[in-house]
Design an enzyme around this catalytic site. Structure first.
Site, PDB file in Angstrom:
ATOM      1  N   HIS A 114      -5.745   3.035  11.589  1.00 57.10           N
ATOM      2  CA  HIS A 114      -4.297   3.094  11.342  1.00 57.10           C
ATOM      3  C   HIS A 114      -4.049   3.967  10.110  1.00 57.10           C
ATOM      4  CE1 HIS A 114      -0.160   1.793  11.563  1.00 57.10           C
ATOM      5  NE2 HIS A 114      -0.188   1.604  10.256  1.00 57.10           N
ATOM      6  N   GLU A 179      -9.316  10.274   8.045  1.00 58.75           N
ATOM      7  CA  GLU A 179      -9.581   9.378   9.175  1.00 58.75           C
ATOM      8  C   GLU A 179     -10.881   9.770   9.870  1.00 58.75           C
ATOM      9  OE1 GLU A 179      -6.365   8.523  11.934  1.00 58.75           O
ATOM     10  OE2 GLU A 179      -4.905   9.063  10.417  1.00 58.75           O
TER      11      GLU A 179
END
Ligand code: GRF
Length: 193
Positions: A114, A179
């Site tokens: 996320h 990420e």
């Protein structure tokens, strides 16, 4: 997480809905010697996901299910995953919420990434909300999936500094770079590597 590594890598499915840049980074990682996982399946709810092209590129099986009837799609998916001996699932930009029943079947074996420092900014439009609140930092989180949205146990996080010039898209790009590094690191952590 108790998963057998042994000589064989843990057979993993990646669920996507869009670009699939995290999928790409996970596939690259899975091909390294230190990776405890192999990517054997790609699932998307969106037939137009750019990320589906990686199925062909990397010769990975794929399945598109529309999730309009969630129960039906999930049941179909469960049987496909079983047939393909999938033991673990990485959600990577997957825009559907999995049911309690589905999650129970892969208890403790579904991870998600996320783009915020959870528990802050769960849900959608993360970057814009972060900017609206004039936060100094944002980041990304890899966590286990439970039945509440973006709420499972946190595995790893990476903090990213926000500059005054950042826009929603520049912040998204900056965080996405992190990420791609964080997801593999989180997987190693899950396997105690
Ligand atoms: C990422 O920012 C991820 O954190 C979020 O959706 C985005 C997916 O990007 N859940 P991509 O499809 O992996 O490029």
């Amino acid at each position: 997480m108790v998963l057998s590594t042994g000589n064989n890598k843990t057979r993993t499915a990646v669920f996507i809905s869009g670009t699939g840049s995290n999928l790409k980074s996970l596939v690259k990682f899975s091909k390294t010697k230190i990776s405890p996982i192999s990517i054997n399946f790609i699932v998307s709810n969106n037939p137009k996901s750019k990320g589906l092209n990686y199925a062909k590129k990397f010769k990975i099986k794929k399945k598109v299910l529309n999730f309009k009837n969630k129960k039906l799609s999930e049941n179909k998916l469960l049987s496909i995953l079983k047939k393909n001996n999938i033991e673990m699932i990485c959600l990577a930009g997957f825009m559907k919420i999995l049911s309690k029943n589905f999650i129970k079947k892969f208890k403790g074996k579904i991870l998600n990434i996320h783009p915020s420092l959870l528990p802050k900014y769960k849900g959608l439009n993360t970057h814009q909300r972060v900017l609206n609140n004039k936060e100094k930092y944002s980041g990304c989180t890899v966590h286990f999936v439970n039945s509440r949205l973006d709420s499972g146990i946190i595995i790893l996080q990476k903090k990213v500094k926000i500059s005054k010039k950042d826009t929603e898209s520049s912040l998204a790009k900056k965080i996405l770079v992190q990420e791609h590094k964080l997801y593999p690191k989180a997987i190693l952590k899950v396997f105690n590597l």
